[in-house]
Write an enzyme that holds these catalytic residues in place. Structure first.
Site, mmCIF file in Angstrom:
data_model
loop_
_atom_site.group_PDB
_atom_site.id
_atom_site.type_symbol
_atom_site.label_atom_id
_atom_site.label_comp_id
_atom_site.label_asym_id
_atom_site.label_seq_id
_atom_site.Cartn_x
_atom_site.Cartn_y
_atom_site.Cartn_z
ATOM 1 N NE ARG A 107 -3.589 0.285 2.098
ATOM 2 C CZ ARG A 107 -4.115 -0.784 3.207
ATOM 3 N NH1 ARG A 107 -3.929 -0.358 4.575
ATOM 4 N NH2 ARG A 107 -5.085 -1.484 2.762
ATOM 5 C CE1 TYR A 108 0.601 4.042 4.256
ATOM 6 C CE2 TYR A 108 0.762 1.936 4.977
ATOM 7 C CZ TYR A 108 0.009 2.971 4.901
ATOM 8 O OH TYR A 108 -0.989 3.176 5.641
ATOM 9 N NE ARG A 111 5.850 2.122 5.768
ATOM 10 C CZ ARG A 111 5.292 3.237 5.001
ATOM 11 N NH1 ARG A 111 5.811 3.638 3.999
ATOM 12 N NH2 ARG A 111 4.433 3.673 5.568
ATOM 13 C CB CYS A 120 -3.031 -15.613 16.900
ATOM 14 S SG CYS A 120 -2.954 -14.253 15.552
ATOM 15 C CB CYS A 124 -6.980 -9.968 20.071
ATOM 16 S SG CYS A 124 -5.362 -10.413 20.078
ATOM 17 C CB CYS A 127 -8.394 -10.043 15.828
ATOM 18 S SG CYS A 127 -7.298 -10.170 14.302
ATOM 19 N NE ARG A 129 -3.695 -7.984 8.518
ATOM 20 C CZ ARG A 129 -2.770 -7.566 9.077
ATOM 21 N NH1 ARG A 129 -2.031 -8.138 10.173
ATOM 22 N NH2 ARG A 129 -2.210 -6.401 8.916
ATOM 23 C CG ASP A 288 -8.944 -1.373 11.846
ATOM 24 O OD1 ASP A 288 -8.944 -0.130 11.615
ATOM 25 O OD2 ASP A 288 -8.025 -2.070 11.951
ATOM 26 C CG ASP A 325 -4.869 1.054 8.872
ATOM 27 O OD1 ASP A 325 -5.264 1.669 7.704
ATOM 28 O OD2 ASP A 325 -4.240 0.217 8.851
ATOM 29 C CE LYS A 332 -0.140 1.111 10.196
ATOM 30 N NZ LYS A 332 0.009 0.254 9.030
HETATM 31 C C1 LIG Z 1 0.737 -0.824 8.906
HETATM 32 C C2 LIG Z 1 1.163 -1.175 7.687
HETATM 33 C C3 LIG Z 1 2.557 -0.886 7.067
HETATM 34 C C4 LIG Z 1 3.628 -0.202 7.992
HETATM 35 O O1 LIG Z 1 3.445 1.151 8.265
HETATM 36 P P1 LIG Z 1 4.129 1.841 9.137
HETATM 37 O O2 LIG Z 1 3.480 3.185 9.463
HETATM 38 O O3 LIG Z 1 5.426 2.103 8.472
HETATM 39 O O4 LIG Z 1 4.569 1.209 10.479
HETATM 40 C C5 LIG Z 1 2.844 -1.337 5.753
HETATM 41 N N1 LIG Z 1 1.953 -1.608 5.044
HETATM 42 C C6 LIG Z 1 0.770 -1.862 5.385
HETATM 43 C C7 LIG Z 1 -0.294 -2.535 4.276
HETATM 44 C C8 LIG Z 1 0.235 -1.456 6.737
HETATM 45 O O5 LIG Z 1 -1.027 -1.827 7.050
HETATM 46 S S1 SF4 Z 2 -4.757 -8.936 17.007
HETATM 47 FE FE1 SF4 Z 2 -5.563 -10.451 15.595
HETATM 48 S S2 SF4 Z 2 -3.477 -10.790 14.369
HETATM 49 FE FE2 SF4 Z 2 -2.911 -9.834 16.298
HETATM 50 S S3 SF4 Z 2 -2.270 -11.398 18.004
HETATM 51 FE FE3 SF4 Z 2 -4.464 -10.670 18.152
HETATM 52 S S4 SF4 Z 2 -5.494 -12.183 16.869
HETATM 53 FE FE4 SF4 Z 2 -3.559 -12.425 16.395
#
Ligand SMILES: *Cc1c(COP(=O)(O)O)cnc(C)c1O
Ligand code: SF4
Length: 412
Positions: A107-108, A111, A120, A124, A127, A129, A288, A325, A332
Protein backbone atom coordinates in the site's frame (compact mmCIF):
# COMPACT_ATOMS: atom_id res chain seq x y z
CA UNK A 1 -11.44 -25.29 39.53
CA UNK A 2 -8.28 -25.97 37.59
CA UNK A 3 -5.39 -23.74 38.63
CA UNK A 4 -2.44 -25.37 36.84
CA UNK A 5 -0.89 -26.39 40.19
CA UNK A 6 -0.30 -29.88 38.74
CA UNK A 7 1.78 -28.51 35.88
CA UNK A 8 5.55 -28.76 36.26
CA UNK A 9 7.65 -25.66 35.81
CA UNK A 10 9.27 -27.32 32.83
CA UNK A 11 5.96 -27.87 31.11
CA UNK A 12 4.77 -24.35 31.88
CA UNK A 13 7.95 -22.86 30.43
CA UNK A 14 7.68 -24.94 27.25
CA UNK A 15 5.91 -22.79 24.63
CA UNK A 16 4.71 -25.87 22.78
CA UNK A 17 3.02 -27.09 25.97
CA UNK A 18 1.36 -23.67 26.23
CA UNK A 19 0.09 -23.96 22.65
CA UNK A 20 -1.08 -27.54 23.08
CA UNK A 21 -2.96 -26.61 26.24
CA UNK A 22 -4.69 -23.54 24.89
CA UNK A 23 -8.30 -23.17 25.96
CA UNK A 24 -10.53 -23.45 22.93
CA UNK A 25 -13.93 -24.57 24.25
CA UNK A 26 -16.52 -23.40 26.76
CA UNK A 27 -16.07 -26.60 28.78
CA UNK A 28 -12.34 -25.99 29.23
CA UNK A 29 -12.83 -22.32 30.01
CA UNK A 30 -15.39 -23.12 32.72
CA UNK A 31 -12.76 -25.14 34.49
CA UNK A 32 -10.38 -22.20 34.85
CA UNK A 33 -12.61 -19.15 35.44
CA UNK A 34 -16.09 -18.55 36.82
CA UNK A 35 -18.37 -17.63 33.94
CA UNK A 36 -21.72 -15.89 34.24
CA UNK A 37 -24.68 -17.36 32.36
CA UNK A 38 -24.60 -14.42 29.99
CA UNK A 39 -20.95 -15.13 29.25
CA UNK A 40 -21.66 -18.79 28.62
CA UNK A 41 -24.40 -17.96 26.11
CA UNK A 42 -22.11 -15.46 24.42
CA UNK A 43 -19.30 -17.95 24.08
CA UNK A 44 -21.61 -20.65 22.71
CA UNK A 45 -23.00 -18.34 20.02
CA UNK A 46 -19.73 -16.61 19.12
CA UNK A 47 -17.81 -19.85 18.70
CA UNK A 48 -20.12 -20.71 15.81
CA UNK A 49 -18.53 -17.81 13.92
CA UNK A 50 -15.10 -17.05 15.37
CA UNK A 51 -12.64 -19.14 17.23
CA UNK A 52 -11.25 -18.81 20.67
CA UNK A 53 -7.80 -19.83 21.90
CA UNK A 54 -6.26 -18.69 25.15
CA UNK A 55 -2.83 -19.72 26.39
CA UNK A 56 -2.61 -20.98 29.98
CA UNK A 57 -0.16 -18.12 30.59
CA UNK A 58 -2.83 -15.57 29.57
CA UNK A 59 -5.40 -17.41 31.70
CA UNK A 60 -3.05 -17.00 34.67
CA UNK A 61 -3.33 -13.20 34.26
CA UNK A 62 -7.13 -13.23 34.26
CA UNK A 63 -9.35 -12.37 37.19
CA UNK A 64 -11.31 -15.60 37.64
CA UNK A 65 -14.35 -13.85 39.07
CA UNK A 66 -14.62 -10.52 37.26
CA UNK A 67 -16.12 -10.48 33.74
CA UNK A 68 -14.88 -6.87 33.45
CA UNK A 69 -11.21 -7.91 33.81
CA UNK A 70 -9.33 -6.28 30.89
CA UNK A 71 -7.25 -9.40 30.32
CA UNK A 72 -10.37 -11.52 30.21
CA UNK A 73 -12.25 -9.16 27.89
CA UNK A 74 -9.50 -9.38 25.26
CA UNK A 75 -9.71 -13.18 25.17
CA UNK A 76 -13.21 -14.33 26.16
CA UNK A 77 -15.96 -13.89 23.55
CA UNK A 78 -19.21 -12.13 24.43
CA UNK A 79 -22.60 -12.14 22.72
CA UNK A 80 -21.86 -8.68 21.24
CA UNK A 81 -19.53 -10.35 18.74
CA UNK A 82 -22.53 -11.89 17.02
CA UNK A 83 -24.17 -8.48 16.56
CA UNK A 84 -22.74 -7.19 13.32
CA UNK A 85 -23.15 -3.49 12.73
CA UNK A 86 -24.35 -1.92 9.49
CA UNK A 87 -20.89 -0.42 8.92
CA UNK A 88 -18.88 -3.58 9.71
CA UNK A 89 -16.64 -4.87 6.95
CA UNK A 90 -15.08 -8.28 6.37
CA UNK A 91 -11.93 -6.62 4.99
CA UNK A 92 -12.02 -3.24 6.73
CA UNK A 93 -8.68 -2.07 5.38
CA UNK A 94 -9.32 -3.29 1.82
CA UNK A 95 -6.06 -5.20 2.07
CA UNK A 96 -7.19 -7.60 -0.63
CA UNK A 97 -7.28 -4.77 -3.18
CA UNK A 98 -3.68 -3.85 -2.42
CA UNK A 99 -2.47 -7.42 -2.68
CA UNK A 100 -0.45 -7.97 -5.90
CA UNK A 101 0.37 -11.57 -4.95
CA UNK A 102 -0.91 -13.81 -2.19
CA UNK A 103 0.61 -12.92 1.17
CA UNK A 104 1.71 -9.38 0.21
CA UNK A 105 -0.04 -6.09 0.93
CA UNK A 106 1.68 -3.27 -0.94
CA UNK A 107 0.00 0.00 0.00
CA UNK A 108 2.87 2.38 0.79
CA UNK A 109 5.64 3.32 -1.62
CA UNK A 110 8.68 1.75 0.04
CA UNK A 111 7.39 -1.03 2.30
CA UNK A 112 5.17 -4.10 2.27
CA UNK A 113 3.31 -6.34 4.65
CA UNK A 114 4.22 -10.03 4.29
CA UNK A 115 1.61 -12.31 5.87
CA UNK A 116 3.22 -15.64 6.66
CA UNK A 117 0.64 -17.43 8.82
CA UNK A 118 -2.97 -17.46 10.03
CA UNK A 119 -2.04 -18.74 13.46
CA UNK A 120 -1.93 -16.66 16.64
CA UNK A 121 -1.00 -17.53 20.22
CA UNK A 122 -4.24 -16.11 21.49
CA UNK A 123 -7.13 -14.92 19.36
CA UNK A 124 -7.82 -11.33 20.38
CA UNK A 125 -11.51 -10.56 20.43
CA UNK A 126 -10.85 -7.18 18.81
CA UNK A 127 -8.74 -8.51 15.91
CA UNK A 128 -8.79 -6.55 12.63
CA UNK A 129 -7.77 -9.58 10.59
CA UNK A 130 -10.33 -11.89 12.10
CA UNK A 131 -11.50 -12.92 8.66
CA UNK A 132 -8.07 -14.47 8.10
CA UNK A 133 -7.08 -15.46 11.55
CA UNK A 134 -7.82 -18.75 13.12
CA UNK A 135 -10.30 -20.50 10.86
CA UNK A 136 -7.93 -23.42 10.89
CA UNK A 137 -4.36 -23.28 12.13
CA UNK A 138 -2.14 -23.06 9.13
CA UNK A 139 1.07 -21.50 8.02
CA UNK A 140 1.31 -20.32 4.43
CA UNK A 141 3.02 -22.96 2.35
CA UNK A 142 6.47 -22.51 0.94
CA UNK A 143 5.18 -22.04 -2.56
CA UNK A 144 3.06 -19.02 -1.60
CA UNK A 145 5.91 -17.52 0.42
CA UNK A 146 8.36 -18.03 -2.44
CA UNK A 147 6.09 -16.10 -4.80
CA UNK A 148 5.74 -13.33 -2.26
CA UNK A 149 9.52 -13.25 -1.84
CA UNK A 150 9.86 -13.03 -5.60
CA UNK A 151 7.59 -10.00 -5.65
CA UNK A 152 9.86 -8.32 -3.09
CA UNK A 153 12.95 -9.38 -5.03
CA UNK A 154 11.58 -7.90 -8.26
CA UNK A 155 10.50 -4.58 -6.76
CA UNK A 156 13.62 -2.66 -5.83
CA UNK A 157 11.51 0.13 -4.36
CA UNK A 158 10.80 -2.04 -1.29
CA UNK A 159 13.25 -1.21 1.49
CA UNK A 160 11.20 -2.32 4.52
CA UNK A 161 9.43 -5.67 4.90
CA UNK A 162 6.98 -6.15 7.73
CA UNK A 163 6.29 -9.77 8.70
CA UNK A 164 2.80 -10.17 10.02
CA UNK A 165 -0.09 -12.62 10.04
CA UNK A 166 -1.45 -14.13 12.22
CA UNK A 167 1.62 -14.17 14.37
CA UNK A 168 4.95 -14.63 12.57
CA UNK A 169 6.63 -15.90 15.74
CA UNK A 170 4.45 -19.00 15.69
CA UNK A 171 5.77 -20.54 12.49
CA UNK A 172 8.46 -23.23 12.75
CA UNK A 173 11.89 -21.91 13.60
CA UNK A 174 13.36 -23.29 10.39
CA UNK A 175 10.62 -21.79 8.22
CA UNK A 176 10.95 -18.35 9.84
CA UNK A 177 14.70 -18.55 9.45
CA UNK A 178 14.26 -19.47 5.79
CA UNK A 179 12.10 -16.36 5.23
CA UNK A 180 14.46 -14.09 7.17
CA UNK A 181 17.54 -15.33 5.35
CA UNK A 182 15.88 -15.04 1.94
CA UNK A 183 14.90 -11.45 2.78
CA UNK A 184 18.42 -10.68 3.98
CA UNK A 185 19.75 -11.87 0.64
CA UNK A 186 17.73 -9.20 -1.17
CA UNK A 187 19.98 -6.17 -1.47
CA UNK A 188 17.31 -3.48 -1.49
CA UNK A 189 15.60 -4.79 1.67
CA UNK A 190 17.17 -2.53 4.27
CA UNK A 191 15.14 -3.45 7.32
CA UNK A 192 12.93 -6.33 8.43
CA UNK A 193 10.18 -5.82 10.94
CA UNK A 194 8.15 -8.35 12.88
CA UNK A 195 4.70 -7.55 14.23
CA UNK A 196 3.89 -10.01 17.00
CA UNK A 197 1.82 -10.34 20.14
CA UNK A 198 3.69 -13.47 21.25
CA UNK A 199 6.00 -11.65 23.69
CA UNK A 200 2.79 -10.58 25.50
CA UNK A 201 0.53 -13.63 25.22
CA UNK A 202 3.16 -16.38 25.19
CA UNK A 203 6.50 -15.06 26.54
CA UNK A 204 7.76 -18.66 26.90
CA UNK A 205 8.37 -18.58 23.14
CA UNK A 206 11.18 -16.06 23.53
CA UNK A 207 14.23 -18.11 24.51
CA UNK A 208 17.99 -17.37 24.36
CA UNK A 209 18.37 -19.78 21.42
CA UNK A 210 15.48 -18.18 19.56
CA UNK A 211 16.76 -14.61 19.83
CA UNK A 212 20.20 -15.87 18.82
CA UNK A 213 18.63 -17.00 15.57
CA UNK A 214 16.73 -13.72 15.11
CA UNK A 215 19.75 -11.50 15.70
CA UNK A 216 21.54 -13.01 12.72
CA UNK A 217 19.18 -11.06 10.48
CA UNK A 218 19.74 -7.53 11.73
CA UNK A 219 18.66 -4.79 11.24
CA UNK A 220 15.51 -6.36 12.69
CA UNK A 221 12.81 -4.37 14.47
CA UNK A 222 9.81 -5.63 16.38
CA UNK A 223 6.43 -4.22 17.33
CA UNK A 224 4.33 -5.88 20.02
CA UNK A 225 0.78 -5.20 21.23
CA UNK A 226 0.14 -4.27 24.84
CA UNK A 227 -3.24 -2.71 25.60
CA UNK A 228 -3.34 -2.64 29.40
CA UNK A 229 -0.71 -2.31 32.16
CA UNK A 230 -1.77 -5.69 33.59
CA UNK A 231 -0.11 -7.33 30.56
CA UNK A 232 3.31 -6.13 31.68
CA UNK A 233 4.43 -8.89 34.05
CA UNK A 234 7.84 -10.02 35.37
CA UNK A 235 7.63 -13.07 33.05
CA UNK A 236 6.82 -10.91 30.04
CA UNK A 237 9.71 -8.59 30.92
CA UNK A 238 12.15 -11.53 30.83
CA UNK A 239 11.33 -12.14 27.17
CA UNK A 240 11.46 -8.42 26.40
CA UNK A 241 14.93 -8.24 27.98
CA UNK A 242 16.16 -11.09 25.77
CA UNK A 243 14.89 -9.33 22.64
CA UNK A 244 16.45 -6.02 23.69
CA UNK A 245 19.77 -7.65 24.57
CA UNK A 246 19.75 -9.12 21.07
CA UNK A 247 19.58 -5.53 19.82
CA UNK A 248 16.02 -5.65 18.54
CA UNK A 249 14.33 -2.26 19.07
CA UNK A 250 10.82 -2.75 20.43
CA UNK A 251 7.73 -0.63 19.82
CA UNK A 252 4.18 -0.99 21.00
CA UNK A 253 1.12 -0.87 18.76
CA UNK A 254 -1.82 -0.72 21.14
CA UNK A 255 -5.48 -0.67 20.23
CA UNK A 256 -7.94 1.74 21.80
CA UNK A 257 -10.65 -0.49 23.27
CA UNK A 258 -13.87 0.52 25.00
CA UNK A 259 -14.15 -0.92 28.49
CA UNK A 260 -10.53 -2.05 28.42
CA UNK A 261 -8.32 1.01 28.05
CA UNK A 262 -10.48 3.98 26.98
CA UNK A 263 -9.17 6.23 29.73
CA UNK A 264 -6.39 8.87 29.63
CA UNK A 265 -5.18 8.01 33.13
CA UNK A 266 -4.88 4.35 32.25
CA UNK A 267 -2.89 5.25 29.12
CA UNK A 268 -0.58 7.44 31.15
CA UNK A 269 0.20 4.43 33.35
CA UNK A 270 0.48 2.14 30.33
CA UNK A 271 3.03 4.29 28.49
CA UNK A 272 5.07 4.76 31.65
CA UNK A 273 5.14 1.04 32.30
CA UNK A 274 6.15 0.46 28.66
CA UNK A 275 9.08 2.87 28.69
CA UNK A 276 10.23 1.36 32.01
CA UNK A 277 10.73 -1.93 30.17
CA UNK A 278 12.22 -0.01 27.20
CA UNK A 279 9.33 -0.56 24.80
CA UNK A 280 8.53 2.67 22.99
CA UNK A 281 4.86 3.47 22.43
CA UNK A 282 4.66 3.61 18.63
CA UNK A 283 1.02 3.63 17.57
CA UNK A 284 -2.31 3.75 19.33
CA UNK A 285 -4.86 2.43 16.84
CA UNK A 286 -8.45 3.44 16.62
CA UNK A 287 -10.44 0.19 16.50
CA UNK A 288 -11.26 -0.93 12.94
CA UNK A 289 -14.63 -1.85 11.47
CA UNK A 290 -14.10 -5.62 11.57
CA UNK A 291 -17.19 -7.76 11.97
CA UNK A 292 -18.59 -8.07 15.45
CA UNK A 293 -16.28 -5.68 17.26
CA UNK A 294 -18.34 -2.50 17.37
CA UNK A 295 -18.71 -2.90 21.14
CA UNK A 296 -14.95 -2.27 21.40
CA UNK A 297 -15.06 0.97 19.40
CA UNK A 298 -14.79 4.35 21.09
CA UNK A 299 -15.44 7.70 19.44
CA UNK A 300 -12.39 9.34 17.83
CA UNK A 301 -12.64 12.07 20.47
CA UNK A 302 -11.53 9.59 23.12
CA UNK A 303 -8.26 9.00 21.27
CA UNK A 304 -7.64 12.72 20.81
CA UNK A 305 -8.32 13.29 24.50
CA UNK A 306 -5.75 10.63 25.41
CA UNK A 307 -3.08 12.29 23.28
CA UNK A 308 -3.94 15.72 24.73
CA UNK A 309 -3.51 14.14 28.17
CA UNK A 310 -0.03 12.85 27.29
CA UNK A 311 1.66 15.29 24.90
CA UNK A 312 3.73 17.78 26.87
CA UNK A 313 2.61 16.28 30.15
CA UNK A 314 5.07 13.41 29.92
CA UNK A 315 8.25 12.27 28.11
CA UNK A 316 7.95 12.84 24.38
CA UNK A 317 9.01 9.29 23.52
CA UNK A 318 6.22 7.92 25.71
CA UNK A 319 3.55 9.46 23.46
CA UNK A 320 2.32 7.17 20.66
CA UNK A 321 0.86 8.41 17.40
CA UNK A 322 -2.88 7.98 17.42
CA UNK A 323 -3.82 6.35 14.11
CA UNK A 324 -7.02 5.74 12.23
CA UNK A 325 -6.52 3.10 9.56
CA UNK A 326 -9.12 4.55 7.23
CA UNK A 327 -11.75 2.09 5.99
CA UNK A 328 -11.67 1.26 2.31
CA UNK A 329 -7.89 1.30 2.01
CA UNK A 330 -7.14 4.85 3.15
CA UNK A 331 -4.24 3.56 5.17
CA UNK A 332 -2.89 4.92 8.41
CA UNK A 333 -3.87 8.48 9.14
CA UNK A 334 -2.42 10.16 12.22
CA UNK A 335 -4.94 12.15 14.22
CA UNK A 336 -3.90 14.55 16.89
CA UNK A 337 -5.04 17.56 18.85
CA UNK A 338 -4.55 20.77 16.83
CA UNK A 339 -1.48 22.76 17.80
CA UNK A 340 -1.28 25.13 14.80
CA UNK A 341 -3.99 27.75 15.24
CA UNK A 342 -3.28 30.03 12.27
CA UNK A 343 -0.75 31.29 9.72
CA UNK A 344 -0.01 34.78 8.53
CA UNK A 345 2.46 35.58 5.74
CA UNK A 346 5.29 35.92 8.22
CA UNK A 347 4.32 33.92 11.28
CA UNK A 348 2.67 30.79 12.62
CA UNK A 349 0.34 30.97 15.61
CA UNK A 350 0.65 27.94 17.88
CA UNK A 351 -0.71 26.75 21.16
CA UNK A 352 1.09 24.51 23.65
CA UNK A 353 -0.18 21.78 25.98
CA UNK A 354 -0.89 24.33 28.72
CA UNK A 355 -3.15 26.34 26.44
CA UNK A 356 -0.62 29.17 26.02
CA UNK A 357 -0.72 30.84 22.59
CA UNK A 358 2.51 31.81 20.86
CA UNK A 359 3.74 33.29 17.61
CA UNK A 360 6.66 31.82 15.72
CA UNK A 361 8.11 34.35 13.26
CA UNK A 362 9.16 32.84 9.93
CA UNK A 363 12.64 33.66 8.58
CA UNK A 364 12.86 36.29 5.82
CA UNK A 365 14.61 34.00 3.39
CA UNK A 366 12.42 30.95 2.86
CA UNK A 367 13.94 29.45 -0.26
CA UNK A 368 14.64 25.76 0.28
CA UNK A 369 18.10 24.37 -0.48
CA UNK A 370 16.73 21.00 -1.60
CA UNK A 371 14.79 22.00 -4.71
CA UNK A 372 17.11 19.92 -6.86
CA UNK A 373 16.36 16.80 -4.83
CA UNK A 374 12.66 17.58 -5.20
CA UNK A 375 13.06 17.69 -8.98
CA UNK A 376 15.06 14.48 -9.25
CA UNK A 377 13.09 12.47 -6.65
CA UNK A 378 9.47 13.43 -7.11
CA UNK A 379 7.18 12.38 -4.28
CA UNK A 380 3.54 11.39 -4.48
CA UNK A 381 0.58 12.83 -2.62
CA UNK A 382 0.50 15.98 -0.57
CA UNK A 383 4.29 15.86 -0.22
CA UNK A 384 4.45 16.38 -4.01
CA UNK A 385 2.33 19.51 -3.74
CA UNK A 386 4.51 20.81 -0.95
CA UNK A 387 7.76 20.42 -2.83
CA UNK A 388 6.28 21.79 -6.04
CA UNK A 389 6.30 18.64 -8.21
CA UNK A 390 2.60 19.22 -8.82
CA UNK A 391 0.18 21.97 -7.93
CA UNK A 392 -3.00 20.01 -7.28
CA UNK A 393 -4.49 16.61 -6.60
CA UNK A 394 -8.00 15.98 -7.92
CA UNK A 395 -10.20 12.96 -7.17
CA UNK A 396 -10.92 10.82 -10.21
CA UNK A 397 -14.33 9.56 -11.23
CA UNK A 398 -16.37 12.64 -10.33
CA UNK A 399 -18.92 14.05 -12.80
CA UNK A 400 -16.77 17.11 -13.22
CA UNK A 401 -13.73 15.06 -14.18
CA UNK A 402 -15.89 13.17 -16.70
CA UNK A 403 -16.90 16.49 -18.31
CA UNK A 404 -13.31 17.63 -18.41
CA UNK A 405 -12.25 14.41 -20.07
CA UNK A 406 -15.00 14.67 -22.72
CA UNK A 407 -13.99 18.22 -23.49
CA UNK A 408 -10.33 17.25 -23.76
CA UNK A 409 -11.16 14.36 -26.12
CA UNK A 410 -13.22 16.71 -28.32
CA UNK A 411 -10.43 19.23 -28.59
CA UNK A 412 -7.93 16.63 -29.67
C1 LIG B 1 0.80 -0.70 8.90
C2 LIG B 1 1.23 -1.06 7.59
C3 LIG B 1 2.55 -0.86 7.19
C4 LIG B 1 3.61 -0.25 8.08
O1 LIG B 1 3.29 1.08 8.38
P1 LIG B 1 4.28 1.99 9.22
O2 LIG B 1 3.51 3.26 9.39
O3 LIG B 1 5.53 2.14 8.43
O4 LIG B 1 4.53 1.31 10.52
C5 LIG B 1 2.89 -1.23 5.91
N1 LIG B 1 1.99 -1.74 5.05
C6 LIG B 1 0.69 -1.92 5.41
C7 LIG B 1 -0.25 -2.46 4.41
C8 LIG B 1 0.27 -1.59 6.69
O5 LIG B 1 -1.00 -1.78 7.04
S1 SF4 C 1 -4.80 -8.83 16.97
FE1 SF4 C 1 -5.36 -10.53 15.60
S2 SF4 C 1 -3.51 -10.97 14.40
FE2 SF4 C 1 -2.89 -9.76 16.20
S3 SF4 C 1 -2.30 -11.28 17.75
FE3 SF4 C 1 -4.45 -10.75 18.11
S4 SF4 C 1 -5.61 -12.30 16.95
FE4 SF4 C 1 -3.51 -12.34 16.18
Amino acid sequence: MRNYKDVTREEWEDWKWQIKNRITTLEELEKVINLTNREKDGIRETLKMFRMAITPYWVSLMDADDPECPIRKQAVPTIEETMFSRVDLADPLAEDLDSPVKGITHRYPDRVLLLITDVCGMYCRHCTRRRLVGKVDKTSNKNVIDQALNYIRNNTIIRDVLLSGGDPLLVDDTFLEYILSELRNIKHVEIIRIGSRIPVTLPQRITPAYVKMLEKYHPLWMNIQVNHPKEITPRMKEGIDLLLKAGIPLGNQGVLLKGINDCPYLHEKLVHELVKIRVRPYYLYQCDLSQGIEHFRTSVGVGIKIIEHLRGHTSGFAVPNYIIDAPGGGGKIPVSPQYVLAFTDDKVILRNYEGGIFSYPEPRNRISYCQEEANSHPKEGVAAIMNGNISSLLPEGTKRMERRKKRKDKNE
